[in-house]
Design a protein around this motif. Structure first.
Motif, PDB file in Angstrom:
ATOM      1  N   ARG A 248      10.615 -35.426  -0.178  1.00 39.01           N
ATOM      2  CA  ARG A 248       9.469 -34.534  -0.076  1.00 39.01           C
ATOM      3  C   ARG A 248       9.895 -33.079  -0.282  1.00 39.01           C
ATOM      4  NH1 ARG A 248       7.129 -36.702   5.630  1.00 39.01           N
ATOM      5  NH2 ARG A 248       5.914 -34.775   5.496  1.00 39.01           N
ATOM      6  N   THR A 249       8.996 -32.293  -0.881  1.00 35.75           N
ATOM      7  CA  THR A 249       9.238 -30.876  -1.115  1.00 35.75           C
ATOM      8  C   THR A 249       8.023 -30.085  -0.643  1.00 35.75           C
ATOM      9  OG1 THR A 249      10.597 -31.345  -3.058  1.00 35.75           O
ATOM     10  CG2 THR A 249       9.742 -29.101  -2.844  1.00 35.75           C
TER      11      THR A 249
ATOM     12  N   PRO B 231      20.156 -18.060  10.819  1.00 36.69           N
ATOM     13  CA  PRO B 231      19.129 -19.044  10.466  1.00 36.69           C
ATOM     14  C   PRO B 231      19.579 -19.941   9.317  1.00 36.69           C
ATOM     15  CG  PRO B 231      18.206 -16.831  10.643  1.00 36.69           C
ATOM     16  CD  PRO B 231      19.689 -16.680  10.642  1.00 36.69           C
ATOM     17  N   VAL B 232      19.146 -21.181   9.361  1.00 40.14           N
ATOM     18  CA  VAL B 232      19.429 -22.127   8.286  1.00 40.14           C
ATOM     19  C   VAL B 232      18.173 -22.980   8.117  1.00 40.14           C
ATOM     20  CG1 VAL B 232      20.580 -23.688   9.917  1.00 40.14           C
ATOM     21  CG2 VAL B 232      20.955 -23.958   7.458  1.00 40.14           C
ATOM     22  N   GLY B 233      17.471 -22.801   6.993  1.00 39.34           N
ATOM     23  CA  GLY B 233      16.227 -23.522   6.775  1.00 39.34           C
ATOM     24  C   GLY B 233      15.213 -23.202   7.845  1.00 39.34           C
TER      25      GLY B 233
ATOM     26  N   THR C   8      24.493 -25.451   6.177  1.00 41.21           N
ATOM     27  CA  THR C   8      23.900 -24.759   5.036  1.00 41.21           C
ATOM     28  C   THR C   8      22.615 -25.475   4.644  1.00 41.21           C
ATOM     29  OG1 THR C   8      25.180 -26.056   3.443  1.00 41.21           O
ATOM     30  CG2 THR C   8      26.095 -23.930   4.143  1.00 41.21           C
ATOM     31  N   TYR C   9      21.798 -24.762   3.862  1.00 46.94           N
ATOM     32  CA  TYR C   9      20.502 -25.300   3.440  1.00 46.94           C
ATOM     33  C   TYR C   9      20.324 -25.055   1.953  1.00 46.94           C
ATOM     34  CZ  TYR C   9      15.403 -25.804   3.100  1.00 46.94           C
ATOM     35  OH  TYR C   9      14.126 -26.173   2.734  1.00 46.94           O
ATOM     36  N   ASP C  10      20.054 -26.112   1.212  1.00 53.54           N
ATOM     37  CA  ASP C  10      19.797 -26.011  -0.218  1.00 53.54           C
ATOM     38  C   ASP C  10      18.286 -25.868  -0.412  1.00 53.54           C
ATOM     39  OD1 ASP C  10      19.254 -26.512  -2.941  1.00 53.54           O
ATOM     40  OD2 ASP C  10      21.010 -27.777  -3.153  1.00 53.54           O
ATOM     41  N   GLU C  11      17.834 -24.662  -0.790  1.00 53.92           N
ATOM     42  CA  GLU C  11      16.405 -24.404  -0.910  1.00 53.92           C
ATOM     43  C   GLU C  11      15.773 -25.216  -2.031  1.00 53.92           C
ATOM     44  OE1 GLU C  11      15.359 -20.332  -1.137  1.00 53.92           O
ATOM     45  OE2 GLU C  11      16.279 -19.798   0.774  1.00 53.92           O
ATOM     46  N   GLN C  12      16.517 -25.487  -3.090  1.00 57.81           N
ATOM     47  CA  GLN C  12      15.945 -26.210  -4.221  1.00 57.81           C
ATOM     48  C   GLN C  12      15.613 -27.651  -3.856  1.00 57.81           C
ATOM     49  OE1 GLN C  12      18.260 -26.025  -7.806  1.00 57.81           O
ATOM     50  NE2 GLN C  12      16.842 -27.283  -8.980  1.00 57.81           N
ATOM     51  N   THR C  13      16.508 -28.326  -3.150  1.00 54.71           N
ATOM     52  CA  THR C  13      16.277 -29.712  -2.764  1.00 54.71           C
ATOM     53  C   THR C  13      15.752 -29.833  -1.336  1.00 54.71           C
ATOM     54  OG1 THR C  13      18.550 -29.991  -1.951  1.00 54.71           O
ATOM     55  CG2 THR C  13      18.136 -30.471  -4.281  1.00 54.71           C
ATOM     56  N   GLN C  14      15.704 -28.720  -0.613  1.00 62.63           N
ATOM     57  CA  GLN C  14      15.276 -28.684   0.785  1.00 62.63           C
ATOM     58  C   GLN C  14      16.068 -29.695   1.623  1.00 62.63           C
ATOM     59  OE1 GLN C  14      10.956 -28.713   1.081  1.00 62.63           O
ATOM     60  NE2 GLN C  14      10.773 -26.954  -0.271  1.00 62.63           N
TER      61      GLN C  14
ATOM     62  N   GLY D   7      27.406 -34.332   7.439  1.00 55.89           N
ATOM     63  CA  GLY D   7      26.199 -35.132   7.328  1.00 55.89           C
ATOM     64  C   GLY D   7      25.141 -34.395   6.542  1.00 55.89           C
ATOM     65  N   ILE D   8      24.125 -35.121   6.107  1.00 56.77           N
ATOM     66  CA  ILE D   8      23.012 -34.515   5.385  1.00 56.77           C
ATOM     67  C   ILE D   8      21.705 -34.941   6.037  1.00 56.77           C
ATOM     68  CG2 ILE D   8      24.233 -34.326   3.183  1.00 56.77           C
ATOM     69  CD1 ILE D   8      22.847 -36.872   2.272  1.00 56.77           C
ATOM     70  N   ALA D   9      20.712 -34.078   5.911  1.00 55.84           N
ATOM     71  CA  ALA D   9      19.378 -34.374   6.439  1.00 55.84           C
ATOM     72  C   ALA D   9      18.346 -33.838   5.464  1.00 55.84           C
ATOM     73  CB  ALA D   9      19.198 -33.748   7.822  1.00 55.84           C
ATOM     74  N   TRP D  10      17.310 -34.632   5.206  1.00 55.60           N
ATOM     75  CA  TRP D  10      16.245 -34.194   4.310  1.00 55.60           C
ATOM     76  C   TRP D  10      14.911 -34.704   4.865  1.00 55.60           C
ATOM     77  CZ3 TRP D  10      19.656 -38.058   3.645  1.00 55.60           C
ATOM     78  CH2 TRP D  10      19.177 -39.323   3.269  1.00 55.60           C
ATOM     79  N   ASN D  11      13.827 -34.227   4.268  1.00 56.80           N
ATOM     80  CA  ASN D  11      12.491 -34.495   4.817  1.00 56.80           C
ATOM     81  C   ASN D  11      12.443 -34.090   6.288  1.00 56.80           C
ATOM     82  OD1 ASN D  11      11.852 -35.567   2.326  1.00 56.80           O
ATOM     83  ND2 ASN D  11      11.870 -37.696   2.995  1.00 56.80           N
ATOM     84  N   VAL D  12      13.044 -32.958   6.598  1.00 63.12           N
ATOM     85  CA  VAL D  12      13.138 -32.495   7.984  1.00 63.12           C
ATOM     86  C   VAL D  12      11.831 -31.807   8.372  1.00 63.12           C
ATOM     87  CG1 VAL D  12      14.381 -31.003   9.584  1.00 63.12           C
ATOM     88  CG2 VAL D  12      15.631 -32.232   7.783  1.00 63.12           C
TER      89      VAL D  12
END
Length: 507
Positions: free
Chosen positions: A239-240, A22-24, A42-48, A202-207
């Motif tokens: 967003r968090t 699992p990742v995020g 990988t998933y950065d929990e602090q920055t989501q 690549g990076i993805a946020w506000n997923v």
């Protein structure tokens, strides 16, 4: 003994084969198509934030090579995220985005909403397993490029792509019917390098993965589902998620110390740290039916709530005040229905919408919390009015009203005179919230398909921001929400962030 060791080795290898990583929010991530160089996620929990690496010759012709982080999903869904690349890259056709795939087989049918390294943004598909993808027959190209926000929705057998640049509304890129796509699919984020000897990141946020509900779904009758408590920084739209629950909750206020949020759930009021954790119930005395209209006085000492009383007009919604630390509530509005929306900067009055006497519609009122004297500020005889809130300097009261034919934002002087329309669009705009520094309005915008005087939950909505004096608005968030998202003031004390609730259906 040898047989036992062989059996144990077999069982261990079987467990490894079936193991998931699992990742995020994604249940697993894999290389599809056995690329020459391996990828990862990988998933950065602090920055989501998600970081996904992948190689592969391409996602094209009759087979694909890329790295994929996915969930198995059934039925309809909406996938939304911000995407970007790390570094300049090698091939301009490196790819990142959302993909919906029938299987993890390299030749599987799929639809992908894709951002390329050179900014090309396109909807692509392979209709059947092993079919050759064709250019341009199996692609839809938009008029612009370099979109950073990509959305892919499945509605029945149709896959729909939308995209946006930060601050702009989502634009429809195109759609394609996939009649042979199974009900259960693999859906997630992907990256491919378009070069078998190169690994790109690549990076993805506000997923977000949302499960829409039928238009006829009534949460008051059928139950509230899938809520997220979120914060967002205004400057960059990041967003968090602070708290998630399968059962609904609503309407966050930002506490004066800037370290906690307050919200309503199951008829009670709760607080929770910005760092997350378990919500703590606030003592509101004998009030057990608090709704999503609540807010904190400008001096940070008092809390106003709307709570229901049985057997009274309009569901008996009544405005009370109590210490922000909790305590015995003091009734302000004997008459009902009364729905709180804002405090006066003098901390002595509250402003609310109410229905009185034989009037069929609502008007804006204020009341002194000590004397309980009620003053009517508007006298509308048609349309609907809601969301009234003072500016920090006390000069204006902002509100949303449908007197122009659609629900728009307005403001008036504190005595009810000088009514001035601020938004002019075909959407239905609700709940203007003024930043503590007095510069900005945050509001929620419903599409034209929603009835003018209604603000239901579980709808495709946008959070927008505009100057307090009016002007061009900017979209901050594209989301599934509505009722309970930002019914009451939700700005951080420093005017740099906002809090809200987003919704989703059954997982």
């Amino acid at each position: 003994m040898k047989i036992r060791l062989l059996l144990l080795s077999f069982l261990l290898s079987l467990g490894t084969t079936n193991a998931q990583s699992p990742v995020g929010i994604f249940s697993d991530h894999v290389d599809v198509g056995n690329p020459k160089k391996k990828g990862g996620a990988t998933y950065d929990e602090q920055t989501q934030t998600y970081f996904i690496k992948g190689a592969g010759y391409n996602i094209w012709f009759e087979r694909d090579e890329f790295h994929f982080a996915y969930q198995k999903l059934k039925g309809d869904f909406i996938l939304t995220a911000n995407f970007g690349f790390n570094g300049d890259g090698v091939d301009p056709h490196r790819k990142i985005g959302w993909m919906v795939r029938e299987s993890l087989d390299e030749s599987a049918a799929h639809v992908s909403a894709t951002l390329h390294g050179d900014g090309l943004t396109v909807l692509q598909w392979r209709e059947l397993r092993g079919a050759f993808m064709r250019d341009p027959q199996d692609e839809i190209f938009p008029p612009k490029s370099n979109y950073t926000i990509i959305q892919l929705e499945r509605s029945g057998k149709e896959l729909i792509m939308r995209a946006a640049h930060f601050g702009e509304p989502l634009q429809l890129i195109g759609s394609h019917m996939m009649p042979d796509m199974p009900d259960e699919v693999f859906a997630g984020i992907f990256v491919g390098s378009h070069n078998p000897d190169v690994v790109e990141e690549g990076i993805a946020w506000n997923v977000r993965i949302d499960k829409p509900l039928p238009a006829t779904y009534n949460p008051y009758r059928e139950g509230w589902l899938g809520a997220r408590l979120e914060t967002m920084t205004i400057a960059d739209g990041k967003r968090t998620v602070i708290y998630e629950k399968e059962k609904g909750f609503e309407a966050p206020n930002w506490m004066p110390d800037g370290k906690e949020l307050l919200f309503n759930m199951d008829g009670s009021i709760y607080t929770i740290p910005l760092t997350g954790g378990e919500p703590q119930q606030l003592n509101t005395g004998d009030l057990k039916r608090n709704n999503n209209d609540h807010g904190i006085s400008f001096d940070g000492k008092m809390l106003a709530v709307s709570s229901h009383r049985d057997g009274l007009p309009g569901g008996g919604s009544t405005v009370y005040v109590l210490p922000l630390t909790g305590g015995v509530p003091d009734l302000v509005t004997e008459k009902t229905p009364s729905y709180f929306h804002g405090w006066a900067p003098n901390n002595k009055e509250v402003v609310y919408v109410a229905q009185r006497g034989e009037a069929k519609g609502y008007n804006i009122y204020k009341a002194n919390i000590k004397t309980k004297v009620e003053t009517q500020l508007t006298n509308f005889t048609y349309g609907h009015v809601d969301g009234c809130e003072y500016s920090p300097d006390g000069k204006y009261i902002y509100y949303n009203g449908s007197q122009s034919g659609t629900m728009q934002l307005w403001r008036m002087k504190a005595d009810g005179t000088g009514q001035e329309q601020l938004t002019f669009d075909d959407n239905n705009d609700w709940f203007p919230h003024i930043s503590p520094d007095g510069k900005w309005i945050l509001y929620i915008s419903f599409p034209p398909t929603i009835p003018v005087n209604d603000h239901p939950p579980y709808k495709r909505v946008e959070l927008k921001i505009m100057a307090a004096a009016g002007g061009q608005s900017k979209v901050l968030a594209y989301m599934y929400g509505g009722q309970g998202t930002i019914n009451t003031p939700s700005w951080s004390p420093d005017s740099k962030s906002v809090a809200f609730v987003s919704n989703s259906g059954k997982k």
